[in-house]
Design an enzyme around this catalytic site. Structure first.
Site, mmCIF file in Angstrom:
data_model
loop_
_atom_site.group_PDB
_atom_site.id
_atom_site.type_symbol
_atom_site.label_atom_id
_atom_site.label_comp_id
_atom_site.label_asym_id
_atom_site.label_seq_id
_atom_site.Cartn_x
_atom_site.Cartn_y
_atom_site.Cartn_z
ATOM 1 N N LYS A 291 0.848 -1.204 0.000
ATOM 2 C CA LYS A 291 0.000 0.000 0.000
ATOM 3 C C LYS A 291 0.879 1.248 0.000
ATOM 4 O O LYS A 291 1.923 1.285 0.651
ATOM 5 C CB LYS A 291 -0.898 -0.015 1.253
ATOM 6 N N CYS B 291 -2.417 10.112 -6.240
ATOM 7 C CA CYS B 291 -3.563 9.809 -5.362
ATOM 8 C C CYS B 291 -4.592 10.928 -5.494
ATOM 9 O O CYS B 291 -4.277 12.096 -5.259
ATOM 10 C CB CYS B 291 -3.127 9.675 -3.907
ATOM 11 N N GLY C 174 -12.128 -0.141 -12.111
ATOM 12 C CA GLY C 174 -12.811 -1.282 -12.744
ATOM 13 C C GLY C 174 -13.050 -1.071 -14.230
ATOM 14 O O GLY C 174 -12.380 -0.263 -14.893
ATOM 15 N N MET D 10 -10.267 6.121 -0.157
ATOM 16 C CA MET D 10 -9.698 5.513 1.052
ATOM 17 C C MET D 10 -8.957 6.560 1.887
ATOM 18 O O MET D 10 -8.994 6.515 3.121
ATOM 19 C CB MET D 10 -8.720 4.393 0.676
HETATM 20 O O1 RRO Z 1 -5.753 5.570 -0.603
HETATM 21 C C1 RRO Z 1 -6.387 6.098 -1.538
HETATM 22 O O2 RRO Z 1 -7.423 6.754 -1.364
HETATM 23 C C2 RRO Z 1 -5.938 5.963 -2.934
HETATM 24 C C3 RRO Z 1 -4.630 6.078 -3.346
HETATM 25 BR BR1 RRO Z 1 -3.204 6.296 -2.184
HETATM 26 C C4 RRO Z 1 -4.333 6.061 -4.723
HETATM 27 O O3 RRO Z 1 -3.183 6.167 -5.182
HETATM 28 N N1 RRO Z 1 -5.355 5.936 -5.587
HETATM 29 C C5 RRO Z 1 -6.630 5.806 -5.180
HETATM 30 O O4 RRO Z 1 -7.524 5.694 -6.015
HETATM 31 N N2 RRO Z 1 -6.901 5.814 -3.843
#
Ligand code: RRO
Length: 323
Positions: free
Chosen positions: A59, A142, A233, A85
């Protein structure tokens, strides 16, 4: 004796024909997990290590541990998912320690770093250069942090990061890129990739700032950023393929490319292979199906290659035919 040698060489060829390489690091198959789902804890990473994923990708991490965004942050959709996330992770020092624990599985280990500043990227890349990981994926894309734009959409900021991280050690550095929608942006990024000796790229991160509305509740389906999140997806596969192809055409033989975005079958994988990906990463399908997906997708890909008369991954790589 000669027959034996030939026989041996045939067997070796066959065994190697489904292997691939990213920045010179050998992967036993074309398919592995992506940084994102189910790869934050040691237990999750060991689950990946024991599966047929050809690498262990961790991660994305930050300097300090991070809890992530407020729930609900992940919703499955008919053709994929949307998530925000918010980078939940245990802090980079834990992942440096995890790499040492994961070494015994004899599988390439890939760190993923997501700094909140240029200095963060430098500190984390330096730490992973002195760790047991094989490759370092630098996440410049991100989409889910409030008030933190995606670095790779800002080419000046990207150069500042690359300047600080490209000479910190011998392990190959790669970039996780956002989807680009205009060919001039692929060109601009390709120039930086060459200038700073970036050895691999990962195309693409989720399509950021998508909005899915539930008409029953009349609300977005996730909470952070008023419902704006990363789309994943099937929805994003054509965009991922186009990004892989665009960079393949600009940089083939100079860098390796990981394809990611909407891979749920051998057929999807074969499309990424034709576009020019050296290997693919699976995120949404892994989240949904668990680690058995790697074996299934690999089996399906081999079956397609066999039916089409390709004897190896290499034979089909980048061989998209034009109309
Ligand atoms: O953790 C996230 O919300 C996240 C990350 Br780090 C990323 O690089 N890409 C994404 O879609 N979510």
């Amino acid at each position: 004796m000669r027959i034996n040698k030939n026989y041996l060489s045939c067997i070796m060829k066959l065994l190697n024909s489904y292997k691939t390489k990213i920045a010179g690091v050998e992967l036993d198959s074309y398919i592995c997990n992506a940084s994102g789902p189910l790869d934050s804890t040691l237990k999750e990473l060991e689950n990946i290590a024991k599966s047929t994923s050809s690498a262990i990708i961790m991660k994305s991490c930050t300097i300090e541990p991070k809890e992530g965004n407020q729930e609900p942050i992940y919703t499955r959709l008919p053709l994929g998912s949307i998530q925000s996330m918010g980078l939940p992770n245990l802090g980079y020092q834990e992942y440096v320690k995890f790499a040492a624990r994961l070494k015994k599985y004899n599988k390439p280990i890939i760190a993923s770093v997501a700094g909140l500043s240029v200095e963060d990227y430098q500190q984390m890349v330096e730490a992973f250069q002195n760790s047991d990981v094989d490759l370092i994926e630098v996440n410049l894309s991100c989409p889910n942090l409030e008030r933190k734009p995606q670095v790779a959409y800002d080419f000046k900021q990207t150069e500042k990061v690359l300047c600080k991280i490209s000479n910190l050690g011998k392990k190959p550095i790669g970039l996780k890129l956002p989807p680009y929608y205009d060919l001039i942006h692929h060109k601009q990024m390709a120039k930086l990739i060459e200038k700073y000796n970036i050895r691999f790229i990962t195309c693409i991160n989720s399509v950021g700032n998508a909005l899915i509305i539930d008409s029953k509740t009349e609300t977005p389906v996730i909470k952070p950023k008023r419902g704006f999140g990363g789309l994943c997806g099937d929805y994003i596969k054509p965009i991922a393929l186009a990004n892989v192809r665009a960079f393949y055409e600009l940089l083939k033989n100079k860098i390796s490319i990981f394809g990611v975005g909407g891979i749920k079958s051998g057929a999807d994988t074969f499309e990424f292979l034709l576009a020019g990906a050296d290997a693919v990463q699976v995120a949404t399908t892994f989240e949904k199906e668990g680690s058995n997906c790697f074996k299934r997708i690999n089996r399906e890909l081999k079956e397609i290659l066999r039916k089409k008369g390709y004897n190896s991954i290499e034979e089909a790589m980048g061989k998209l035919k034009y109309l």
